[in-house]
Design a protein around this motif. Structure first.
Motif, PDB file in Angstrom:
ATOM      1  N   TRP A  75       0.824  -1.211   0.000  1.00  0.00           N
ATOM      2  CA  TRP A  75       0.000   0.000   0.000  1.00  0.00           C
ATOM      3  C   TRP A  75       0.859   1.262   0.000  1.00  0.00           C
ATOM      4  CZ3 TRP A  75      -4.334  -1.430  -1.563  1.00  0.00           C
ATOM      5  CH2 TRP A  75      -5.067  -2.477  -1.013  1.00  0.00           C
ATOM      6  N   ASP A  76       2.112   1.135   0.390  1.00  0.00           N
ATOM      7  CA  ASP A  76       2.878   2.331   0.748  1.00  0.00           C
ATOM      8  C   ASP A  76       3.998   2.706  -0.215  1.00  0.00           C
ATOM      9  OD1 ASP A  76       1.355   2.524   3.031  1.00  0.00           O
ATOM     10  OD2 ASP A  76       2.706   1.253   4.196  1.00  0.00           O
ATOM     11  N   ILE A  77       4.148   1.992  -1.324  1.00  0.00           N
ATOM     12  CA  ILE A  77       5.238   2.300  -2.241  1.00  0.00           C
ATOM     13  C   ILE A  77       4.958   3.623  -2.951  1.00  0.00           C
ATOM     14  CG2 ILE A  77       6.511   1.540  -4.268  1.00  0.00           C
ATOM     15  CD1 ILE A  77       7.019  -0.126  -1.777  1.00  0.00           C
ATOM     16  N   GLN A  78       5.888   4.545  -2.860  1.00  0.00           N
ATOM     17  CA  GLN A  78       5.730   5.861  -3.470  1.00  0.00           C
ATOM     18  C   GLN A  78       6.330   5.881  -4.876  1.00  0.00           C
ATOM     19  OE1 GLN A  78       4.038   8.237  -1.725  1.00  0.00           O
ATOM     20  NE2 GLN A  78       3.761   6.655  -0.163  1.00  0.00           N
ATOM     21  N   VAL A  88      12.678  -2.384  -4.018  1.00  0.00           N
ATOM     22  CA  VAL A  88      13.106  -3.634  -3.378  1.00  0.00           C
ATOM     23  C   VAL A  88      13.916  -3.338  -2.117  1.00  0.00           C
ATOM     24  CG1 VAL A  88      14.457  -5.741  -3.646  1.00  0.00           C
ATOM     25  CG2 VAL A  88      13.083  -4.894  -5.558  1.00  0.00           C
ATOM     26  N   ASP A  89      14.858  -2.414  -2.223  1.00  0.00           N
ATOM     27  CA  ASP A  89      15.672  -2.061  -1.056  1.00  0.00           C
ATOM     28  C   ASP A  89      14.800  -1.548   0.085  1.00  0.00           C
ATOM     29  OD1 ASP A  89      18.026  -2.793  -2.239  1.00  0.00           O
ATOM     30  OD2 ASP A  89      18.574  -0.774  -2.881  1.00  0.00           O
ATOM     31  N   MET A  90      13.814  -0.736  -0.253  1.00  0.00           N
ATOM     32  CA  MET A  90      12.942  -0.170   0.775  1.00  0.00           C
ATOM     33  C   MET A  90      12.133  -1.265   1.467  1.00  0.00           C
ATOM     34  SD  MET A  90      10.372   3.068   0.405  1.00  0.00           S
ATOM     35  CE  MET A  90       9.158   2.198  -0.583  1.00  0.00           C
ATOM     36  N   CYS A  91      11.622  -2.214   0.692  1.00  0.00           N
ATOM     37  CA  CYS A  91      10.862  -3.323   1.278  1.00  0.00           C
ATOM     38  C   CYS A  91      11.749  -4.177   2.186  1.00  0.00           C
ATOM     39  CB  CYS A  91      10.261  -4.191   0.176  1.00  0.00           C
ATOM     40  SG  CYS A  91       8.919  -3.411  -0.746  1.00  0.00           S
ATOM     41  N   LEU A  92      12.944  -4.491   1.721  1.00  0.00           N
ATOM     42  CA  LEU A  92      13.842  -5.335   2.514  1.00  0.00           C
ATOM     43  C   LEU A  92      14.317  -4.619   3.773  1.00  0.00           C
ATOM     44  CD1 LEU A  92      15.970  -7.035  -0.309  1.00  0.00           C
ATOM     45  CD2 LEU A  92      14.031  -7.979   0.959  1.00  0.00           C
ATOM     46  N   GLN A  93      14.527  -3.319   3.675  1.00  0.00           N
ATOM     47  CA  GLN A  93      14.937  -2.560   4.861  1.00  0.00           C
ATOM     48  C   GLN A  93      13.829  -2.542   5.909  1.00  0.00           C
ATOM     49  OE1 GLN A  93      16.097   1.274   3.314  1.00  0.00           O
ATOM     50  NE2 GLN A  93      17.894   0.437   2.262  1.00  0.00           N
ATOM     51  N   GLU A  94      12.586  -2.397   5.452  1.00  0.00           N
ATOM     52  CA  GLU A  94      11.466  -2.408   6.395  1.00  0.00           C
ATOM     53  C   GLU A  94      11.291  -3.796   7.006  1.00  0.00           C
ATOM     54  OE1 GLU A  94       8.321  -1.231   8.753  1.00  0.00           O
ATOM     55  OE2 GLU A  94       9.905  -0.083   7.742  1.00  0.00           O
ATOM     56  N   LEU A  95      11.471  -4.830   6.195  1.00  0.00           N
ATOM     57  CA  LEU A  95      11.418  -6.197   6.722  1.00  0.00           C
ATOM     58  C   LEU A  95      12.492  -6.401   7.787  1.00  0.00           C
ATOM     59  CD1 LEU A  95      10.653  -9.217   6.729  1.00  0.00           C
ATOM     60  CD2 LEU A  95      12.162  -9.509   4.762  1.00  0.00           C
ATOM     61  N   ASP A  96      13.712  -5.989   7.487  1.00  0.00           N
ATOM     62  CA  ASP A  96      14.805  -6.121   8.459  1.00  0.00           C
ATOM     63  C   ASP A  96      14.477  -5.372   9.747  1.00  0.00           C
ATOM     64  OD1 ASP A  96      16.264  -7.653   6.698  1.00  0.00           O
ATOM     65  OD2 ASP A  96      17.519  -5.996   5.999  1.00  0.00           O
ATOM     66  N   ARG A  97      13.853  -4.227   9.588  1.00  0.00           N
ATOM     67  CA  ARG A  97      13.488  -3.418  10.758  1.00  0.00           C
ATOM     68  C   ARG A  97      12.490  -4.167  11.640  1.00  0.00           C
ATOM     69  NH1 ARG A  97       9.610   0.930  11.317  1.00  0.00           N
ATOM     70  NH2 ARG A  97      10.235   2.379  12.950  1.00  0.00           N
TER      71      ARG A  97
END
Length: 467
Positions: A75-78, A88-97
Motif C-alpha cells: 500500500w505504501d510504495i511511493q 526492493v531495497d525499501m521493502c527489505l529494509q522495512e522487513l529487516d526493521r
C-alpha cells in the motif's frame, strides 16, 4: 551433577554472557511485515486492516502494555521509490526493521497462485555485467548500456540502473520488459557457461515477494516462532473469466516452478502449526466468505499465540533477566563503537589466563579514552581465549547505567543470583536486612560452589560511578 555444555535457550545464553542473539536495544513492540503479492490478496489484506489488526493492537496493549504495528508495503510504495528503483531495497529494509525490533512475530506471508512482480535489479556487479555483454546481441547490449551506468565508488564496482524522470518515463515503459528479458537471457547463458553462480543467476529471475520471503527466513533462521504463512488455492481458477484469472495468476512454466520452490522452502522452514492452507471456490460468495472468516480467525489466533509465547516463555518478567539484558545490550552497543586496542586486550588476556588468585585486573585511564568499549570487547572475546569456550561464562555490569547498578549492594545481589542460575546452585536467601558484609560472605560461599571445570569472568565497568 552440573554439565558444562551450554544450553541454547535464549535466556540461558544471555545469563552465560553470550550476546549473539541480543538486540541492539531493548525491544518494546510487536511489528509484523506482511509479504504478499498485490492484486490477488486485496480482500485478505483489507480484512486484516479492518478487523484483525485493531484486535491485535488492543490485545497487545491490554495484556502486555506494548504497541502493535504492521507494515504492508504493497500500500505504501511511493512513485519516487519506483523512479529511483529503490522499491526492493525499501521493502527489505522495512522487513529487516521488523525482524530486528519485534518482540514476537515479525513476518507474515500470504501466497496464492501469483509469483509476484519481477524487477530488473537496481545494481549489477561489474564482473557480471561484463559477462552479460559478452553473450548478448548488439541490440541487447545497447539496451542494457542505455539503462545502466558504472559506479566505481563501492569496493566492488557496480552498474546502477538509471533513475526515471519525466523525460525518460515513456522510454522506460517501452524498454522495461525488453531489458528484463535481455538480462534474464544473459543470466541463463552465463549460468550455462558457468561464468556466474546460481545465486547471481537468481537475482535476475526472483520476484520481490520471494526476495522478502528468503530474507525473512534468513533473519529468522534460529527463531521459527516468529513467522507465519498462509497459502490459498482457488479450486475454480480455471473457471474464472480471463480478466479475473489474470488478477489471480501470473505464472508461466518457469515462474510456477519458482513459486512452488518458494512454498516448499517455507513449509520446510516453519513449524507445521505456523503454516495454513485453504482451498476456495472464489466464484461461490458463500464459500469465499467462509474462507475469509476462517482466515481472519486463524491469523488472529496464531499471532496471539506467538505473542504469548515470546512474552511469557522467552522473555520472563523478572528483575534479574531485565538487568542482565540491559547490560548485555550496553555491551553490544559499545562493541559496535570499538576502536582497536589490541595491546590492552592482549594484556587482559594474559592476566585472565594466568588465573591470578585474589587479585583483580584494573583498566584505568581518563574519561572518554575507551575503557568501557575495551570491557565490552573482553566480555565478547574472553570465552575464545580458553581451550573449551563452552565452559566459560561472562558476567558484566556497566555500573551506574541502570537503577539496579548505582550502588554496590544491588549489583552484588544480581551477580549472586546470576551465578546461581548459571551453575544450578540453590539460590541463597537475601532480604533487605542483609548487610554488605553478609552479601560479601554469601558471594564467597557461592563462588566456592562453582565446579572446578568451569571458568567465570566477572567484569565491572565504571566502579567510580558507585554511590
Amino acid at each position: 551433577m552440573f554439565k558444562s555444555k551450554l544450553t541454547t535457550t535464549p535466556n540461558s545464553l544471555l545469563y552465560h554472557g553470550r550476546l549473539d542473539n541480543i538486540p541492539n536495544h531493548k525491544l518494546s513492540s510487536v511489528r509484523i511485515f506482511v509479504s504478499s503479492t498485490f492484486s490477488d490478496t486485496v480482500e485478505e489484506r483489507d480484512a486484516l486492516i479492518k478487523n484483525v489488526y485493531p484486535k491485535l493492537r488492543e490485545y497487545c496493549f491490554k495484556t502486555y502494555n506494548i504497541p502493535f504495528y504492521y507494515s504492508d508495503m504493497r500500500w505504501d510504495i511511493q512513485d519516487q521509490s519506483t523512479d529511483n528503483h529503490s522499491t526492493v531495497d525499501m521493502c527489505l529494509q522495512e522487513l529487516d526493521r521488523c525482524c530486528r525490533l519485534s518482540l514476537a512475530t515479525n513476518c507474515v506471508i500470504l501466497l496464492s497462485h501469483r509469483y509476484g512482480g519481477q524487477m530488473p535489479p537496481a545494481r549489477i556487479k561489474q564482473r557480471v555485467f561484463r559477462r552479460f555483454a559478452s553473450v548478448l546481441s548488439d541490440d541487447e547490449s545497447a539496451l542494457i548500456d542505455r539503462w545502466f551506468q558504472l559506479d566505481e565508488n563501492p569496493v566492488e564496482p557496480v552498474y546502477v540502473l538509471r533513475s526515471i524522470d519525466s523525460t525518460t518515463r515513456e522510454q522506460w515503459k517501452e524498454n522495461k520488459k525488453q531489458l528484463q528479458n535481455a538480462l534474464r537471457h544473459a543470466s541463463d547463458l552465463c549460468l550455462l557457461h558457468k561464468t556466474i553462480s546460481e545465486s547471481e543467476h537468481k537475482e535476475f529471475h526472483i520476484s520481490v515477494t520471494s526476495q522478502e520471503i528468503y530474507r525473512a527466513l534468513q533473519n529468522n533462521d534460529q527463531q521459527p516462532q516468529r513467522m507465519v504463512a498462509f497459502f490459498r488455492e482457488l479450486k475454480d481458477i480455471d473457471d474464472l473469466d480471463s480478466k479475473l484469472k489474470l488478477k489471480f495468476s501470473d505464472t508461466d512454466e518457469e515462474t510456477q516452478k519458482l513459486l512452488d520452490d518458494t512454498k516448499t522452502l517455507i513449509r520446510d522452514a516453519l513449524l507445521p502449526e505456523n503454516v495454513f492452507a485453504y482451498r476456495v471456490n472464489w466464484k461461490d460468495e458463500t464459500n469465499k466468505n467462509v474462507y475469509l472468516t476462517k482466515f481472519q480467525e486463524d491469523f488472529y489466533n496464531v499471532l496471539k499465540n506467538q505473542i504469548d509465547y515470546h512474552m511469557t516463555q522467552t522473555r520472563p518478567k523478572d528483575k534479574l533477566y531485565e538487568e542482565v539484558l540491559e547490560h548485555s545490550i550496553q555491551c553490544k552497543m559499545l562493541d559496535e563503537r570499538y576502536c582497536s586496542r589490541d595491546d590492552i586486550l592482549e594484556k587482559v588476556k594474559t592476566f585472565v589466563l594466568l588465573n591470578t588468585p585474589q587479585r583483580p585486573c584494573t583498566i584505568y585511564g581518563k574519561s572518554g579514552t575507551g575503557k568501557s568499549s575495551i570491557m565490552a570487547q573482553v566480555a565478547i572475546k574472553a570465552p575464545k581465549w580458553f581451550e573449551n569456550p563452552s565452559s566459560v561464562s561472562i558476567i558484566i555490569r556497566f555500573l551506574g547505567t541502570t537503577p539496579l547498578s548505582s550502588d554496590i549492594r544491588q549489583p552484588l545481589i544480581s551477580i549472586i543470583q546470576q551465578i546461581c542460575i548459571i551453575y544450578h546452585i540453590k539460590m541463597v536467601p537475601i532480604n533487605d536486612s542483609t548487610t554488605i558484609q553478609g552479601l560479601k560472605q554469601k558471594f564467597e560461599q557461592i563462588l566456592i560452589q562453582i565446579p572446578t571445570t568451569e571458568k567465570l569472568v566477572i567484569l565491572f565497568d565504571s566502579v567510580d560511578q558507585l554511590q
